[in-house]
Write a protein that holds these residues in place. Structure first.
Motif, PDB file in Angstrom:
ATOM      1  N   UNK A   1       0.807  -1.213   0.000  1.00 43.62           N
ATOM      2  CA  UNK A   1       0.000   0.000   0.000  1.00 43.62           C
ATOM      3  C   UNK A   1       0.845   1.270   0.000  1.00 43.62           C
ATOM      4  N   UNK A   2       2.155   1.130  -0.041  1.00 40.43           N
ATOM      5  CA  UNK A   2       3.060   2.281  -0.037  1.00 40.43           C
ATOM      6  C   UNK A   2       3.576   2.497  -1.455  1.00 40.43           C
ATOM      7  N   UNK A   3       3.315   3.668  -2.003  1.00 42.60           N
ATOM      8  CA  UNK A   3       3.666   3.907  -3.401  1.00 42.60           C
ATOM      9  C   UNK A   3       5.120   4.321  -3.610  1.00 42.60           C
ATOM     10  N   UNK A   4       5.937   4.283  -2.561  1.00 47.64           N
ATOM     11  CA  UNK A   4       7.360   4.564  -2.731  1.00 47.64           C
ATOM     12  C   UNK A   4       8.119   3.377  -3.307  1.00 47.64           C
ATOM     13  N   UNK A   5       7.499   2.200  -3.278  1.00 47.42           N
ATOM     14  CA  UNK A   5       8.130   1.010  -3.825  1.00 47.42           C
ATOM     15  C   UNK A   5       7.081   0.071  -4.367  1.00 47.42           C
ATOM     16  N   UNK A   6       7.535  -1.078  -4.836  1.00 44.91           N
ATOM     17  CA  UNK A   6       6.597  -1.993  -5.477  1.00 44.91           C
ATOM     18  C   UNK A   6       6.957  -3.446  -5.189  1.00 44.91           C
ATOM     19  N   UNK A   7       7.477  -3.731  -3.991  1.00 40.61           N
ATOM     20  CA  UNK A   7       7.795  -5.115  -3.668  1.00 40.61           C
ATOM     21  C   UNK A   7       6.542  -5.918  -3.323  1.00 40.61           C
ATOM     22  N   UNK A   8       5.550  -5.274  -2.715  1.00 37.72           N
ATOM     23  CA  UNK A   8       4.289  -5.953  -2.456  1.00 37.72           C
ATOM     24  C   UNK A   8       4.226  -6.732  -1.158  1.00 37.72           C
ATOM     25  N   UNK A   9       4.905  -6.262  -0.124  1.00 37.61           N
ATOM     26  CA  UNK A   9       4.816  -6.936   1.173  1.00 37.61           C
ATOM     27  C   UNK A   9       3.535  -6.550   1.898  1.00 37.61           C
ATOM     28  N   UNK A  10       3.205  -7.306   2.949  1.00 41.31           N
ATOM     29  CA  UNK A  10       2.022  -7.050   3.771  1.00 41.31           C
ATOM     30  C   UNK A  10       2.432  -7.014   5.238  1.00 41.31           C
ATOM     31  N   UNK A  11       1.504  -6.607   6.095  1.00 45.26           N
ATOM     32  CA  UNK A  11       1.794  -6.477   7.522  1.00 45.26           C
ATOM     33  C   UNK A  11       2.443  -7.741   8.088  1.00 45.26           C
ATOM     34  N   UNK A  12       1.893  -8.888   7.705  1.00 43.33           N
ATOM     35  CA  UNK A  12       2.354 -10.159   8.272  1.00 43.33           C
ATOM     36  C   UNK A  12       3.811 -10.451   7.932  1.00 43.33           C
ATOM     37  N   UNK A  13       4.310  -9.913   6.818  1.00 41.71           N
ATOM     38  CA  UNK A  13       5.712 -10.139   6.474  1.00 41.71           C
ATOM     39  C   UNK A  13       6.641  -9.484   7.480  1.00 41.71           C
ATOM     40  N   UNK A  14       6.254  -8.322   7.988  1.00 36.14           N
ATOM     41  CA  UNK A  14       7.098  -7.637   8.969  1.00 36.14           C
ATOM     42  C   UNK A  14       7.089  -8.369  10.305  1.00 36.14           C
ATOM     43  N   UNK A  15       5.963  -8.934  10.673  1.00 38.77           N
ATOM     44  CA  UNK A  15       5.929  -9.759  11.874  1.00 38.77           C
ATOM     45  C   UNK A  15       6.782 -11.013  11.678  1.00 38.77           C
ATOM     46  N   UNK A  16       6.668 -11.622  10.496  1.00 34.18           N
ATOM     47  CA  UNK A  16       7.415 -12.859  10.230  1.00 34.18           C
ATOM     48  C   UNK A  16       8.926 -12.615  10.271  1.00 34.18           C
ATOM     49  N   UNK A  17       9.416 -11.587   9.566  1.00 37.21           N
ATOM     50  CA  UNK A  17      10.851 -11.365   9.525  1.00 37.21           C
ATOM     51  C   UNK A  17      11.378 -10.985  10.905  1.00 37.21           C
ATOM     52  N   UNK A  18      10.597 -10.252  11.673  1.00 36.48           N
ATOM     53  CA  UNK A  18      11.020  -9.901  13.032  1.00 36.48           C
ATOM     54  C   UNK A  18      11.124 -11.151  13.892  1.00 36.48           C
ATOM     55  N   UNK A  19      10.203 -12.086  13.705  1.00 37.23           N
ATOM     56  CA  UNK A  19      10.244 -13.338  14.465  1.00 37.23           C
ATOM     57  C   UNK A  19      11.507 -14.134  14.124  1.00 37.23           C
ATOM     58  N   UNK A  20      11.886 -14.163  12.839  1.00 36.17           N
ATOM     59  CA  UNK A  20      13.115 -14.869  12.468  1.00 36.17           C
ATOM     60  C   UNK A  20      14.333 -14.221  13.136  1.00 36.17           C
ATOM     61  N   UNK A  21      14.354 -12.901  13.153  1.00 37.85           N
ATOM     62  CA  UNK A  21      15.487 -12.196  13.746  1.00 37.85           C
ATOM     63  C   UNK A  21      15.522 -12.364  15.262  1.00 37.85           C
ATOM     64  N   UNK A  22      14.359 -12.365  15.881  1.00 34.34           N
ATOM     65  CA  UNK A  22      14.329 -12.572  17.334  1.00 34.34           C
ATOM     66  C   UNK A  22      14.791 -13.983  17.689  1.00 34.34           C
ATOM     67  N   UNK A  23      14.461 -14.950  16.863  1.00 36.67           N
ATOM     68  CA  UNK A  23      14.949 -16.315  17.114  1.00 36.67           C
ATOM     69  C   UNK A  23      16.471 -16.351  17.089  1.00 36.67           C
ATOM     70  N   UNK A  24      17.062 -15.680  16.102  1.00 36.98           N
ATOM     71  CA  UNK A  24      18.520 -15.598  16.039  1.00 36.98           C
ATOM     72  C   UNK A  24      19.064 -14.880  17.274  1.00 36.98           C
ATOM     73  N   UNK A  25      18.399 -13.787  17.650  1.00 39.48           N
ATOM     74  CA  UNK A  25      18.868 -12.999  18.800  1.00 39.48           C
ATOM     75  C   UNK A  25      18.832 -13.815  20.086  1.00 39.48           C
ATOM     76  N   UNK A  26      17.804 -14.609  20.270  1.00 38.42           N
ATOM     77  CA  UNK A  26      17.726 -15.408  21.496  1.00 38.42           C
ATOM     78  C   UNK A  26      18.766 -16.523  21.501  1.00 38.42           C
ATOM     79  N   UNK A  27      19.146 -17.023  20.328  1.00 37.49           N
ATOM     80  CA  UNK A  27      20.174 -18.058  20.288  1.00 37.49           C
ATOM     81  C   UNK A  27      21.567 -17.494  20.553  1.00 37.49           C
ATOM     82  N   UNK A  28      21.810 -16.253  20.120  1.00 46.18           N
ATOM     83  CA  UNK A  28      23.188 -15.769  20.120  1.00 46.18           C
ATOM     84  C   UNK A  28      23.457 -14.549  20.994  1.00 46.18           C
ATOM     85  N   UNK A  29      22.442 -13.727  21.278  1.00 46.86           N
ATOM     86  CA  UNK A  29      22.753 -12.488  22.011  1.00 46.86           C
ATOM     87  C   UNK A  29      21.680 -12.120  23.042  1.00 46.86           C
ATOM     88  N   UNK A  30      21.113 -13.122  23.667  1.00 49.19           N
ATOM     89  CA  UNK A  30      20.170 -12.920  24.768  1.00 49.19           C
ATOM     90  C   UNK A  30      18.991 -12.032  24.375  1.00 49.19           C
TER      91      UNK A  30
END
Length: 312
Positions: free
Chosen positions: A252-281
């Motif tokens: 919905x943002x006309x500055x780009x055209x990748x086509x992500x949705x709200x859930x993608x930001x939750x998903x990628x954050x979850x992947x990063x938090x999993x890494x963070x909990x494994x390696x940096x508390x």
């Protein structure tokens, strides 16, 4: 011990003219959405301090810092590039935005907060060592990262950038610094117009840049994270993760055209938090970058923050 939410009223006083997409209302839209969803109840607010010149000069040249501090007009606007202007409040806002990253670093590494979100503007990831550009004046995440490395003595810090535009400034500052792993995904053919794959710009082993073509959508974005980012992060074992959190890849943002949705930001954050909990508390610091249509910006930022603070 609660996560922290760092901002400052000065960040809403910087503006670049009527109808400019990087507008003060962006911060209000995010704060309102977090309030509606009750997420601010799970965060401790802090006012961003002004970064010092010494802190800025860990990421920028002394000439760039002095030139930027001296360039603000007393009235009207000073043009920096075709898309970037300063008003009389820009310097305080830019100092607060970089200072937020420094404060977040001190709080998280000092054990006073598990994670942080910096709701600040102007954004930073286009600001190079010697140049302001692309709505950015100082590179907020790079200033924070160098503070973590040079002051706190960390040996491995990761920077994740999922803004729709390539973080050329972060790459300019951090390429070749083997203490930093920079992972980014961006849409090809957009500003800063640096080719179909930014890996061609720097012969540096600490960069994992993935350029995606327009209309790639959620599946390609998630595949790129899974295939390129996550193995690199596992091998690097970061002691702290920084996120350049741009939400302008939303469909919905006309500055780009990748086509992500709200859930993608939750998903990628979850992947990063999993890494963070494994390696940096679980130590993660997120700084706002792009996202210019207010409603999807607010929704996407809330989806990101909800996972970041463990309220999902």
């Amino acid at each position: 011990m609660l996560p922290v939410y760092i901002s400052h009223p000065d960040c809403a006083r910087h503006e670049m003219g009527p109808d400019h997409p990087e507008c003060p209302e962006r911060l209000g839209a995010i704060a309102d959405m977090l309030l509606i969803q009750g997420l601010l109840d799970y965060m401790v607010p802090h006012d961003a301090p002004r970064a010092t010149e010494a802190q800025l000069e860990r990421a920028h040249s002394a000439l760039h810092v002095r030139r930027t501090l001296a360039a603000a007009p007393t009235e009207g606007y000073a043009q920096v590039d075709p898309d970037t202007r300063m008003n009389r409040f820009t310097v305080p806002a830019a100092l607060r935005a970089a200072g937020a990253a420094v404060l977040a670093t001190d709080l998280v590494l000092g054990g006073q907060a598990p994670s942080a979100f910096c709701a600040v503007r102007p954004p930073g990831h286009h600001a190079e060592r010697d140049a302001a550009m692309g709505f950015c004046f100082f590179n907020n995440t790079a200033v924070g990262i160098r503070h973590a490395l040079d002051v706190h003595g960390l040996e491995r810090v990761a920077l994740i950038d999922f803004d729709v535009h390539h973080g050329n400034g972060s790459e300019d500052i951090l390429a070749g610094d083997e203490r930093v792993l920079m992972c980014s995904i961006f849409e090809t053919g957009l500003y800063p117009f640096n080719g179909p794959d930014a890996r061609s710009l720097r012969d540096a082993t600490n960069l994992v840049n993935v350029g995606l073509p327009p209309r790639s959508g959620s599946e390609a974005f998630r595949a790129a994270v899974t295939t390129h980012w996550l193995p690199a992060l596992e091998a690097f074992r970061p002691e702290l993760i920084y996120i350049s959190a741009g939400f302008d890849a939303h469909r919905e943002d006309d500055m780009g055209n990748l086509g992500l949705v709200d859930a993608d930001y939750a998903w990628v954050t979850r992947q990063l938090m999993d890494v963070a909990w494994r390696h940096c508390r679980g130590r993660v610091i997120s700084c706002l970058e792009g996202g210019y249509v207010l409603n999807p910006l607010a929704r996407s930022a809330a989806a990101h923050i909800k996972v970041l603070i463990g309220a999902d």
